[in-house]
Design a protein around this motif. Structure first.
Motif, short mmCIF file in Angstrom:
data_model
loop_
_atom_site.label_atom_id
_atom_site.label_comp_id
_atom_site.label_asym_id
_atom_site.label_seq_id
_atom_site.Cartn_x
_atom_site.Cartn_y
_atom_site.Cartn_z
N LEU A 47 0.84 -1.27 -0.05
CA LEU A 47 0.08 -0.07 0.05
C LEU A 47 0.65 1.33 -0.07
N ALA A 48 1.84 1.02 0.76
CA ALA A 48 2.86 2.63 0.86
C ALA A 48 3.59 2.68 -0.50
N LYS A 49 3.79 1.45 -1.26
CA LYS A 49 4.69 1.79 -2.63
C LYS A 49 3.35 2.02 -3.63
N LEU A 50 2.23 1.79 -3.30
CA LEU A 50 1.27 2.31 -4.50
C LEU A 50 0.89 3.87 -4.00
N ILE A 51 1.14 4.31 -2.91
CA ILE A 51 0.85 5.50 -2.75
C ILE A 51 2.28 6.58 -3.25
N ALA A 52 3.21 5.94 -3.19
CA ALA A 52 4.53 6.57 -3.57
C ALA A 52 4.61 6.46 -5.05
N GLY A 53 3.98 5.25 -5.79
CA GLY A 53 4.06 5.31 -7.29
C GLY A 53 5.08 4.31 -7.43
N THR A 70 -2.81 8.71 -10.02
CA THR A 70 -2.82 7.20 -10.25
C THR A 70 -1.72 6.75 -11.28
N ASP A 71 -1.82 7.43 -12.34
CA ASP A 71 -0.77 7.22 -13.43
C ASP A 71 0.57 7.89 -13.53
N LYS A 72 0.56 8.85 -12.52
CA LYS A 72 1.95 9.42 -12.44
C LYS A 72 3.06 8.55 -11.75
N SER A 73 4.44 8.83 -12.06
CA SER A 73 5.41 8.04 -11.87
C SER A 73 5.97 8.63 -10.29
N ILE A 74 6.83 7.86 -9.90
CA ILE A 74 7.43 8.11 -8.56
C ILE A 74 8.15 9.53 -8.58
N THR A 75 8.92 9.79 -9.58
CA THR A 75 9.46 11.20 -9.78
C THR A 75 8.36 12.26 -10.09
N GLU A 76 7.28 12.11 -10.58
CA GLU A 76 6.49 13.02 -10.54
C GLU A 76 5.53 13.24 -9.41
N ARG A 77 5.34 12.27 -8.61
CA ARG A 77 4.88 12.31 -7.43
C ARG A 77 5.70 13.14 -6.36
N ALA A 78 7.06 12.89 -6.63
CA ALA A 78 8.15 13.59 -5.75
C ALA A 78 7.88 15.02 -5.96
N LYS A 79 7.85 15.55 -7.10
CA LYS A 79 8.00 16.76 -7.56
C LYS A 79 6.48 17.49 -7.08
N LEU A 80 5.31 16.78 -7.15
CA LEU A 80 4.06 17.25 -6.25
C LEU A 80 4.06 17.09 -4.69
N GLY A 81 5.24 16.59 -4.09
CA GLY A 81 5.31 16.47 -2.59
C GLY A 81 5.19 15.39 -1.80
N ILE A 82 5.54 14.33 -2.50
CA ILE A 82 5.33 13.06 -1.78
C ILE A 82 6.70 12.70 -1.58
N ALA A 83 7.14 12.26 -0.34
CA ALA A 83 8.53 11.76 -0.24
C ALA A 83 8.23 10.11 0.39
N PHE A 84 9.11 9.34 -0.06
CA PHE A 84 9.07 7.96 0.46
C PHE A 84 10.42 7.43 0.98
N ALA A 85 10.33 6.73 2.18
CA ALA A 85 11.61 6.41 2.88
C ALA A 85 11.47 4.52 2.61
N PHE A 86 12.37 3.99 2.19
CA PHE A 86 12.48 2.68 1.96
C PHE A 86 12.75 1.98 3.23
N GLN A 87 12.10 0.71 3.43
CA GLN A 87 12.51 -0.04 4.42
C GLN A 87 13.97 -0.37 4.47
N GLN A 88 14.45 -0.59 3.44
CA GLN A 88 16.02 -1.03 3.34
C GLN A 88 16.57 0.23 2.44
N PRO A 89 17.31 1.20 3.09
CA PRO A 89 17.64 2.37 2.29
C PRO A 89 18.45 1.96 0.97
#
Length: 250
Positions: A47-53, A70-89
């Protein structure tokens, strides 16, 4: 701020499709600290990965600040203001910590500014500012540097996938303080954490319990946490189409 509508995610198996996330609908408002918890394999990290793209849903929609992403990439979502921290950096050979923080912030950050973010996560800046983000760093060091990069990002929505994984006790205690400071400083911004740690659950504004890919329960910390901690094992009760699940510390 964030809205999930009838979100589902399936993966192909040898003879069938396996549904990991099942028709989840929920919303997260501004300036909220939300913890998503549940048994191992329940679909929390997916679910977290779906939110992040990082993953794309099989069906359903994701809205952020009212826009369909829904169809935006992780990069596009980051530009919109969504940050994601991985379980394993992720490790980056040849990339220094200062450069990573500059990339995360999107500006030519000074070394002194970078030092402030490193200090926030309990790292001595002079020892780390010029270190490469590679295998020479321990798992705990990488985790803290990644969290510093999320702080530098100053995102509208920060998503952490089991941030306590692989860190020592001191780092974990400091992590709680970091989250508390983020709540205080990040006006309007929200935090979603995937975790089953009591200390993290205990500072949540809202707890969402995921079981078998569905939202099994949700509510405030006072409403949900006593049930999670008071049950000796994960107990499922099914009545018709309703499923209730309580999770213990894992």
């Amino acid at each position: 701020m964030l809205e999930l509508k009838n979100l589902s995610f399936e993966v192909a198996e040898e003879v069938s499709q396996k549904e990991i996330v099942r028709d989840i609908s929920l919303s997260v408002g501004e300036h909220r600290f939300v913890v998503i918890t549940g048994p191992n394999g329940s679909g929390k990290s997916t679910l977290a990965k779906l939110i992040a793209g990082i993953e794309k849903p099989t069906s359903g929609q994701i809205y952020f600040e009212g826009a369909d992403i829904t169809d935006k990439s992780i990069t596009e979502r980051a530009k919109l203001g969504i940050a994601f921290a991985f379980q394993q950096p992720v490790r980056f050979k040849g990339l220094e910590v200062l450069d990573l923080l500059r990339i995360a912030s999107g500006r030519q950050m000074s070394a002194s500014d970078a030092c402030e973010y490193l200090s926030e996560v309990g790292l001595c800046a002079r020892d780390y500012i010029r270190r490469e983000v590679n295998a020479s760093l321990s798992g705990g060091e990488l985790k803290r540097i990644e969290i510093a990069s999320v702080l530098a990002r100053g995102a509208g929505l920060s998503v952490f996938d089991e941030p306590e994984a692989g860190i020592d006790l001191w780092s974990f205690q400091n992590l709680i303080r970091v989250f508390e400071r983020m709540q205080e400083k990040n006006k309007g911004g929200s935090i979603i954490v995937i975790s089953h740690q009591e200390r993290i659950l205990d500072i949540a504004d809202e707890i969402i319990v995921i079981a078998e890919g569905r939202v099994a329960d949700r509510g405030t910390r006072d409403e949900i946490l006593p049930g999670l901690l008071g049950t000796p094992s994960a107990v499922k009760q099914c009545t018709g189409s309703q499923t209730k699940e309580r999770i213990v510390r894992q």
